[in-house]
Design a protein around this motif. Structure first.
Motif: not given
Length: 249
Positions: A174-192
């Protein structure tokens, strides 16, 4: 769409070859591609600083009009996030798949068994990665098992694995996400089963710069199990980065 420079990072237990189909599809679309081939324990040892240094070198060698995109699976997902937090001016987008940091990484096999080369341990870990192991070509399966055995074959790389796992348990997502300025894409397998998606899915719903997608009927490494579906989602993300923001009156 302006060509991007896309850096694909390796996994904790697998080398950069896991990106071969997705990286080639991106290359055919005109993007500049860098694949860091050795596994995380082999190339970065146990230090985020080592990862930062190598990524910076890659970015300096291969600039592109569309900016730099970092793509990471599992532990390298956290590395891409950390780099974007520390050097936001160098990164135009981040793609993360199957990362730890919000939940414990569940390998399903003990490190002791993997280090001791217990028969079948590497195979069990490799098979846990996938929803359906039969989707993986036999040479890739054998290569995956060989990577695991190699990584756990020396004290140096084994200690590196332990350091990275400890880092993931303490990492301040959470703390590091606050410092990220660019878009982030999460791509997960639904049975991970290794890094379940739920916590990341919830996180994406709470932040404007994170978008979440799932690859249906897929395990921990969708870029290997369903590379065409993974590339489709990645391609749409890259296209979105090049679209101008809508103007309001």
């Amino acid at each position: 769409m302006a060509p991007c420079h896309i850096v694909f990072l390796p996994g904790l237990f697998a080398r950069g070859w896991i990106w071969k189909q997705v990286a080639e599809a991106c290359r055919q679309q005109g993007h500049k591609i860098t694949v860091i081939e050795p596994s995380i324990p082999e190339v970065f040892m146990g230090k985020l600083e080592s990862a930062h240094e190598m990524i910076r070198e890659c970015l300096q060698l291969n600039g592109a009009a569309g900016g730099n995109i970092l793509v990471g699976n599992s532990m390298s997902g956290l590395i891409t996030l950390d780099f974007a937090a520390k050097y936001p001016e160098l990164v135009a987008g981040v793609v993360i798949s199957g990362a730890p940091g919000l939940e414990e990484l569940e390998a399903g096999v003990s490190l002791v068994d993997l280090r001791g080369s217990v028969p079948g341990a590497a195979n069990s870990l490799c098979e846990r990665v996938f929803r359906d192991i039969n989707r993986l070509p036999k040479p890739d399966y054998e290569r995956g098992v060989a990577d695991i055995n190699t990584i756990f074959s020396t004290n140096e790389t084994f200690k590196s694995v332990v350091k990275w796992l400890n880092l993931s348990r303490k990492y301040d997502v959470h703390g590091n996400l606050d410092k990220v300025k660019c878009p982030i894409k999460l791509i997960w397998g639904d049975f991970d089963k290794i890094t379940p998606a739920e916590s990341w899915r919830l996180l994406a719903s709470q932040r404007d710069n994170i978008d979440y997608s799932e690859v249906y009927d897929c395990g921990h490494s969708p870029m290997l199990e369903k590379p065409e579906e993974f590339y489709s989602v990645l391609s749409e993300f890259l296209l979105g980065l090049s679209r101008p923001l809508a103007r309001t009156a």
